[in-house]
Write an enzyme that holds these catalytic residues in place. Structure first.
Site, short mmCIF file in Angstrom:
data_model
loop_
_atom_site.label_atom_id
_atom_site.label_comp_id
_atom_site.label_asym_id
_atom_site.label_seq_id
_atom_site.Cartn_x
_atom_site.Cartn_y
_atom_site.Cartn_z
N GLY A 10 0.83 -1.21 0.00
CA GLY A 10 0.00 0.00 0.00
C GLY A 10 0.86 1.25 0.00
CG LEU A 12 2.18 4.09 6.06
CD1 LEU A 12 3.16 5.27 6.04
CD2 LEU A 12 1.28 4.18 7.29
CG ASP A 42 -11.49 -9.98 3.52
OD1 ASP A 42 -11.97 -9.16 4.32
OD2 ASP A 42 -11.27 -9.72 2.32
CB ALA A 66 -6.57 -0.11 6.85
CD1 TRP A 67 -11.50 -1.56 1.65
CD2 TRP A 67 -13.30 -1.88 2.94
NE1 TRP A 67 -12.59 -1.60 0.82
CE2 TRP A 67 -13.72 -1.80 1.58
CE3 TRP A 67 -14.27 -2.09 3.92
CZ2 TRP A 67 -15.05 -1.90 1.19
CZ3 TRP A 67 -15.60 -2.19 3.53
CH2 TRP A 67 -15.99 -2.10 2.19
CB THR A 68 -7.81 3.15 2.74
OG1 THR A 68 -7.47 2.64 1.44
CG2 THR A 68 -6.78 2.70 3.75
CE1 TYR A 133 -10.30 3.95 6.79
CE2 TYR A 133 -10.45 6.26 7.45
CZ TYR A 133 -9.68 5.15 7.13
OH TYR A 133 -8.31 5.23 7.16
CE LYS A 137 -7.43 2.78 10.46
NZ LYS A 137 -6.44 1.77 9.99
CD1 TRP A 168 -7.47 14.34 4.85
CD2 TRP A 168 -6.91 16.31 3.96
NE1 TRP A 168 -8.58 15.15 4.87
CE2 TRP A 168 -8.28 16.35 4.34
CE3 TRP A 168 -6.35 17.44 3.38
CZ2 TRP A 168 -9.07 17.49 4.15
CZ3 TRP A 168 -7.13 18.57 3.20
CH2 TRP A 168 -8.47 18.61 3.58
#
Ligand SMILES: NC(=O)c1ccc[n+]([C@@H]2O[C@H](COP(=O)([O-])OP(=O)(O)OC[C@H]3O[C@@H](n4cnc5c(N)ncnc54)[C@H](OP(=O)(O)O)[C@@H]3O)[C@@H](O)[C@H]2O)c1
Length: 313
Positions: A10, A12, A42, A66-68, A133, A137, A168
């Site tokens: 990803g 990051l 999952d 993560a699911w962003t 979201y 988190k 952001w």
């Protein structure tokens, strides 16, 4: 120090792996990259994370997976809770039980964004997620705290939890806000129209290589939490703040795309998720005493790659 990074493919995650490859404390083996095939949010269980830990023997895990997709989370809040909440709890419990330290990456969206006093959110400010979201988190934060609280695990030892909230994010491989704004501006220009940009959302644009360096600094200085504490909360963002519209203007300035920008409210676009109006975090101090640099300075470093990716006129 052996450090494993989840979500290593990803935005990051890849910056984190790169920062750790350069860090003096990771040794010749470098960091351990855990991408989706080895750690799938999952399907993970405490047993599967425990065997991953036994195989790769990390001393620290940076959980960046993560699911962003915030609109996706709003459409399927239960799936969001499983991926960003329960799965983070599974990672945390497996780490705590194995005595492995954990850096859990979280978000400004645990705060509702209704603040109007001009100050950024501080770690101890009351949380109140404005969307699915943020709620997912926050659930991840809560489950990780429960795993690392004193007495929660027989084998936690001195292992600590650092919750790192940020906002952001943008950076390689792109497909981020700057890339989307540049593409939209080129389309607007071709159509002879202005670019419409949201002026009532304010946040801290944060360049992923800078965030990764800051997390590496916490690791290198053994500063995941205050001395003697099992849990630390850090707000790591580039300095300053911007509205989506002022960031868009900066993007157009550095890419030299000449198109007028018109301020519009966020309500102009119908979205599944509700973004917080005030996405500003008050940065917490880093061990060096040096704050993360201003977002404009960071964005200047990101601009050449953005410009290279633009279609030629
Ligand atoms: N983006 C932001 O503006 C922002 C702001 C504040 C906080 N954060 C937090 O910062 C962290 C990093 O975000 P980012 O911007 O780097 O996100 P990203 O680019 O979307 O990367 C997310 C990573 O998670 C992995 N992932 C997603 N679903 C998964 C699943 N079901 N199983 C396993 N892995 C899965 C992805 O794997 P694949 O590569 O295989 O898809 C990817 O490597 C996240 O914790 C996020 O919540 C992000």
């Amino acid at each position: 120090m052996r450090v494993a990074v989840t979500g290593s493919g990803g935005r990051l995650g890849r910056a984190m792996v790169a920062a750790l490859e350069e860090a003096p404390f990771t040794g010749p083996m470098g960091p351990i990259a855990w991408s989706r095939p080895s750690l799938d949010l999952d399907t993970i269980t405490e047993a599967s994370v425990t065997s991953l830990i036994a195989r790769d023997r990390p001393e620290v895990v940076v959980h960046a997976a993560a699911w962003t997709d915030v609109d996706g989370c709003a459409r399927d809040p239960d799936l969001a809770l499983r991926r960003n909440g329960e799965a983070a709890g599974v990672v945390a419990r497996a780490c705590a039980t194995a005595g492995v330290e954990l850096v859990l990456v979280s978000t400004n969206e645990v705060f509702d964004g209704t603040r109007t006093d001009g100050a950024g959110y501080r770690p101890d400010d009351p949380v109140n997620p404005p969307n699915a979201y943020g709620a997912s988190k926050l659930r991840g934060e809560q489950l990780a705290r429960a795993a690392f609280e004193p007495g929660a695990s027989a084998t936690r030892g001195d292992a600590r939890l650092a919750i790192v909230r940020t906002s952001w994010l943008y950076g390689p491989p792109g497909n981020d806000f700057p890339a989307k704004i540049a593409a939209a501006a080129l389309r607007a220009k071709a159509a002879g129209e202005p670019l419409r940009a949201v002026a009532d959302e304010t946040g801290c644009p944060t360049y992923t290589p800078d965030l990764a360096e800051a997390i590496a600094e916490l690791l290198g200085a053994d500063a995941l939490a205050a001395p003697g504490q099992p849990i630390g909360v850090h707000h790591l963002v580039n300095g300053g703040r911007a509205t989506r519209a002022s960031w868009a203007r900066e993007i157009l300035r550095v890419t030299r795309i000449d198109v007028p920008v018109v301020d519009v409210p966020g309500s102009t676009w119908e979205r599944a998720s509700t973004p917080p109006a005030w996405a500003v975090l008050e940065p917490t101090p880093l061990p060096s005493g040096e704050p993360m640099r201003d977002w404009r300075e960071a964005f200047a470093d990101a601009a050449p790659a953005l410009i290279r990716g633009l279609p030629r006129a």
